[in-house]
Motif scaffolding. Sequence first.
Motif, PDB file in Angstrom:
ATOM      1  N   SER A 138       5.664   8.833  -1.910  1.00 62.65           N
ATOM      2  CA  SER A 138       4.133   8.998  -1.630  1.00 62.65           C
ATOM      3  C   SER A 138       4.069   7.526  -1.099  1.00 62.65           C
ATOM      4  CB  SER A 138       3.121   9.244  -3.008  1.00 62.65           C
ATOM      5  OG  SER A 138       2.282   8.331  -3.259  1.00 62.65           O
ATOM      6  N   PHE A 139       3.661   7.102   0.147  1.00 62.12           N
ATOM      7  CA  PHE A 139       3.286   5.735  -0.154  1.00 62.12           C
ATOM      8  C   PHE A 139       2.065   4.806  -0.738  1.00 62.12           C
ATOM      9  CE2 PHE A 139       4.732   7.423   3.960  1.00 62.12           C
ATOM     10  CZ  PHE A 139       5.405   6.046   4.901  1.00 62.12           C
ATOM     11  N   VAL A 140       1.343   6.242  -1.844  1.00 63.64           N
ATOM     12  CA  VAL A 140       0.721   5.302  -2.812  1.00 63.64           C
ATOM     13  C   VAL A 140       1.121   4.728  -3.354  1.00 63.64           C
ATOM     14  CG1 VAL A 140      -0.920   5.538  -4.502  1.00 63.64           C
ATOM     15  CG2 VAL A 140      -1.250   7.447  -2.559  1.00 63.64           C
ATOM     16  N   ASP A 141       2.435   4.721  -3.754  1.00 64.00           N
ATOM     17  CA  ASP A 141       3.246   4.315  -5.209  1.00 64.00           C
ATOM     18  C   ASP A 141       4.315   3.591  -4.379  1.00 64.00           C
ATOM     19  OD1 ASP A 141       3.133   6.714  -6.426  1.00 64.00           O
ATOM     20  OD2 ASP A 141       5.022   6.927  -7.522  1.00 64.00           O
ATOM     21  N   LEU A 142       4.416   3.755  -2.631  1.00 64.46           N
ATOM     22  CA  LEU A 142       5.244   2.638  -2.593  1.00 64.46           C
ATOM     23  C   LEU A 142       3.909   1.691  -2.054  1.00 64.46           C
ATOM     24  CD1 LEU A 142       7.770   2.804  -0.678  1.00 64.46           C
ATOM     25  CD2 LEU A 142       6.237   2.534   1.152  1.00 64.46           C
ATOM     26  N   ASP A 143       3.054   1.838  -2.545  1.00 62.60           N
ATOM     27  CA  ASP A 143       1.872   0.250  -2.706  1.00 62.60           C
ATOM     28  C   ASP A 143       2.437  -0.651  -3.190  1.00 62.60           C
ATOM     29  OD1 ASP A 143       0.005  -0.139   0.029  1.00 62.60           O
ATOM     30  OD2 ASP A 143      -1.253  -0.288  -1.506  1.00 62.60           O
ATOM     31  N   LEU A 144       2.568  -0.010  -4.569  1.00 66.26           N
ATOM     32  CA  LEU A 144       3.152  -0.564  -5.975  1.00 66.26           C
ATOM     33  C   LEU A 144       4.410  -1.716  -5.586  1.00 66.26           C
ATOM     34  CD1 LEU A 144       3.656  -0.771  -9.236  1.00 66.26           C
ATOM     35  CD2 LEU A 144       5.919  -0.009  -8.606  1.00 66.26           C
ATOM     36  N   LEU A 145       4.808  -1.938  -4.400  1.00 65.69           N
ATOM     37  CA  LEU A 145       6.313  -2.712  -3.832  1.00 65.69           C
ATOM     38  C   LEU A 145       5.317  -4.201  -3.135  1.00 65.69           C
ATOM     39  CD1 LEU A 145       9.143  -0.184  -4.103  1.00 65.69           C
ATOM     40  CD2 LEU A 145       8.399  -2.046  -6.064  1.00 65.69           C
ATOM     41  N   GLY A 146       4.798  -2.648  -1.415  1.00 67.90           N
ATOM     42  CA  GLY A 146       4.347  -4.050  -0.879  1.00 67.90           C
ATOM     43  C   GLY A 146       3.590  -2.868   0.453  1.00 67.90           C
ATOM     44  N   GLN A 147       3.070  -3.397   0.940  1.00 67.75           N
ATOM     45  CA  GLN A 147       2.116  -2.950   2.329  1.00 67.75           C
ATOM     46  C   GLN A 147       3.128  -2.827   3.174  1.00 67.75           C
ATOM     47  OE1 GLN A 147      -2.184  -3.966   3.273  1.00 67.75           O
ATOM     48  NE2 GLN A 147      -2.422  -3.345   0.730  1.00 67.75           N
ATOM     49  N   VAL A 148       3.517  -1.251   3.640  1.00 65.17           N
ATOM     50  CA  VAL A 148       4.465  -0.823   5.452  1.00 65.17           C
ATOM     51  C   VAL A 148       3.498  -0.269   6.011  1.00 65.17           C
ATOM     52  CG1 VAL A 148       5.991  -0.169   5.913  1.00 65.17           C
ATOM     53  CG2 VAL A 148       6.109  -0.821   3.501  1.00 65.17           C
ATOM     54  N   SER A 149       3.663  -1.357   7.249  1.00 67.09           N
ATOM     55  CA  SER A 149       2.515  -0.132   8.314  1.00 67.09           C
ATOM     56  C   SER A 149       3.202   0.752   8.731  1.00 67.09           C
ATOM     57  CB  SER A 149       2.797  -1.248  10.132  1.00 67.09           C
ATOM     58  OG  SER A 149       2.724  -0.390  10.549  1.00 67.09           O
ATOM     59  N   PRO A 150       2.275   1.824   9.015  1.00 65.29           N
ATOM     60  CA  PRO A 150       2.768   3.462   9.198  1.00 65.29           C
ATOM     61  C   PRO A 150       3.518   3.892   9.839  1.00 65.29           C
ATOM     62  CG  PRO A 150       0.058   2.784   9.128  1.00 65.29           C
ATOM     63  CD  PRO A 150       0.666   1.920   8.880  1.00 65.29           C
ATOM     64  N   ASP A 151       3.670   2.513  11.542  1.00 64.73           N
ATOM     65  CA  ASP A 151       3.683   3.388  12.407  1.00 64.73           C
ATOM     66  C   ASP A 151       5.310   2.330  12.836  1.00 64.73           C
ATOM     67  OD1 ASP A 151       1.065   3.522  12.799  1.00 64.73           O
ATOM     68  OD2 ASP A 151       1.096   1.792  12.950  1.00 64.73           O
ATOM     69  N   ASP A 152       5.710   1.114  12.832  1.00 64.20           N
ATOM     70  CA  ASP A 152       7.105   1.047  12.838  1.00 64.20           C
ATOM     71  C   ASP A 152       7.518   0.484  11.612  1.00 64.20           C
ATOM     72  OD1 ASP A 152       5.405  -1.319  12.055  1.00 64.20           O
ATOM     73  OD2 ASP A 152       5.533  -2.803  13.978  1.00 64.20           O
ATOM     74  N   TYR A 153       6.913   0.004   9.941  1.00 59.35           N
ATOM     75  CA  TYR A 153       7.891  -0.081   8.451  1.00 59.35           C
ATOM     76  C   TYR A 153       7.856  -1.264   8.642  1.00 59.35           C
ATOM     77  CZ  TYR A 153       8.387   4.778   9.324  1.00 59.35           C
ATOM     78  OH  TYR A 153       7.874   6.661   8.850  1.00 59.35           O
ATOM     79  N   GLN A 154       7.149  -2.218  10.055  1.00 58.49           N
ATOM     80  CA  GLN A 154       6.666  -3.689   9.091  1.00 58.49           C
ATOM     81  C   GLN A 154       5.743  -3.754   8.460  1.00 58.49           C
ATOM     82  OE1 GLN A 154       8.563  -6.262  11.114  1.00 58.49           O
ATOM     83  NE2 GLN A 154       9.228  -4.922  12.080  1.00 58.49           N
ATOM     84  N   VAL A 155       7.050  -4.450   6.970  1.00 59.94           N
ATOM     85  CA  VAL A 155       6.193  -4.598   6.163  1.00 59.94           C
ATOM     86  C   VAL A 155       4.969  -5.743   6.546  1.00 59.94           C
ATOM     87  CG1 VAL A 155       6.179  -6.088   3.694  1.00 59.94           C
ATOM     88  CG2 VAL A 155       8.452  -5.137   4.818  1.00 59.94           C
ATOM     89  N   LYS A 156       3.745  -5.762   6.079  1.00 60.82           N
ATOM     90  CA  LYS A 156       2.752  -6.274   5.919  1.00 60.82           C
ATOM     91  C   LYS A 156       2.596  -7.117   4.618  1.00 60.82           C
ATOM     92  CE  LYS A 156      -0.081  -3.108   7.306  1.00 60.82           C
ATOM     93  NZ  LYS A 156      -0.829  -2.016   7.841  1.00 60.82           N
ATOM     94  N   LYS A 157       2.332  -6.827   3.447  1.00 59.49           N
ATOM     95  CA  LYS A 157       1.786  -7.612   2.662  1.00 59.49           C
ATOM     96  C   LYS A 157       2.944  -7.045   1.457  1.00 59.49           C
ATOM     97  CE  LYS A 157      -2.006  -8.283   0.282  1.00 59.49           C
ATOM     98  NZ  LYS A 157      -2.853  -7.784  -0.672  1.00 59.49           N
ATOM     99  N   ILE A 158       3.293  -8.215   0.409  1.00 58.56           N
ATOM    100  CA  ILE A 158       4.040  -7.676  -0.535  1.00 58.56           C
ATOM    101  C   ILE A 158       2.989  -7.533  -2.241  1.00 58.56           C
ATOM    102  CG2 ILE A 158       5.329  -8.732  -2.375  1.00 58.56           C
ATOM    103  CD1 ILE A 158       6.846  -8.708   0.075  1.00 58.56           C
ATOM    104  N   SER A 159       3.088  -6.849  -2.823  1.00 61.98           N
ATOM    105  CA  SER A 159       2.452  -5.959  -3.463  1.00 61.98           C
ATOM    106  C   SER A 159       2.109  -7.852  -4.722  1.00 61.98           C
ATOM    107  CB  SER A 159       2.635  -4.619  -4.418  1.00 61.98           C
ATOM    108  OG  SER A 159       3.407  -5.222  -4.995  1.00 61.98           O
ATOM    109  N   PHE A 160       1.581  -6.855  -6.042  1.00 59.31           N
ATOM    110  CA  PHE A 160       1.121  -8.233  -7.229  1.00 59.31           C
ATOM    111  C   PHE A 160       2.669  -7.493  -8.568  1.00 59.31           C
ATOM    112  CE2 PHE A 160      -3.569  -8.009  -6.784  1.00 59.31           C
ATOM    113  CZ  PHE A 160      -3.687  -9.340  -6.397  1.00 59.31           C
TER     114      PHE A 160
END
Length: 263
Positions: A138-160
Amino acid sequence: MSNNSAHIIVLGNEKGGTGKSTLAMHIVVGLLQDGKKVGVIDLDARQKSTTRYLENRFAHQQSGHSDIEVPKFTTVRQSQAESIKAREQEEQTSFHSALSQFNSKKDFIIIDCPGNDTYLSRLAHALADTLITPLNDSFVDLDLLGQVSPDDYQVKKISFYSDMVWQSRKYRSASGKPPMDWVVVRSRLASIESRNNKRVHAALESLQKRVMFRYVPGIYERVVYRELFPTGLTVLDDKKVNNLSHVSAREEVRTLIENLRLY
Ligand SMILES: Nc1ncnc2c1ncn2[C@@H]1O[C@H](COP(=O)(O)OP(=O)(O)OP(=O)(O)O)[C@@H](O)[C@H]1O
Ligand SMILES: [Mg+2]
């Protein structure tokens, strides 16, 4: 504990219910079956899932199944001291005393962390030779590692959490240890064909370069992983059970253990 000769495997993330304790048990049994000496530390003294799983296993062994191996295990509690400083000191002492119980007697120490950020969990992450982070599909879990753009999967932000692992890595290299191997495993997967599965897969492929983890195949959602808890057994234990779900589960757990590249 820099003189600890055992290889420390930490199961960690900051999300509840992703499969840390289930994976911990399966890895423990896999290592025991490979003839390794294993000690287990449960840092989740509130839920104690791994402790209870192992207590059930011990009871099963004692009830006439002497072929079942049970590793030595211990639980480390959070301190109830009043000040933060006193709590941290007490937790450091209990954590290190748990480690030294196994020090040099074991090949591997498996540490199961709670699904939230605690001081004990941070201590464990700082000592991990191998860190295993299970992630649900799930993308909710993925957020635990970092934020990824839903269109091109570019990493937007690293998580805590990724940042905390980064700090642990810095601490390790400052103390002259070899780099931590951070392994992200997907667990409780629904179906390989699902759209979500493919999207999470693509996002993880993109994140792994940036956050520097190894993304390896994981395990599927199967009833068998849930129903063995009362006997403390794992899918690796009873080789006589040969239904499709058991055989597939056994294979995926074995593949995962190989992918950990521990020996
Ligand atoms: N692959 C799987 N298939 C089916 N059920 C699973 C699987 N992995 C875990 N479960 C079930 O999901 C629940 C949560 O799993 P588990 O306790 O291993 O997660 P956890 O990450 O340790 O949770 P917590 O953060 O609360 O400690 C349990 O009921 C467990 O039996
Ligand atoms: Mg758990």
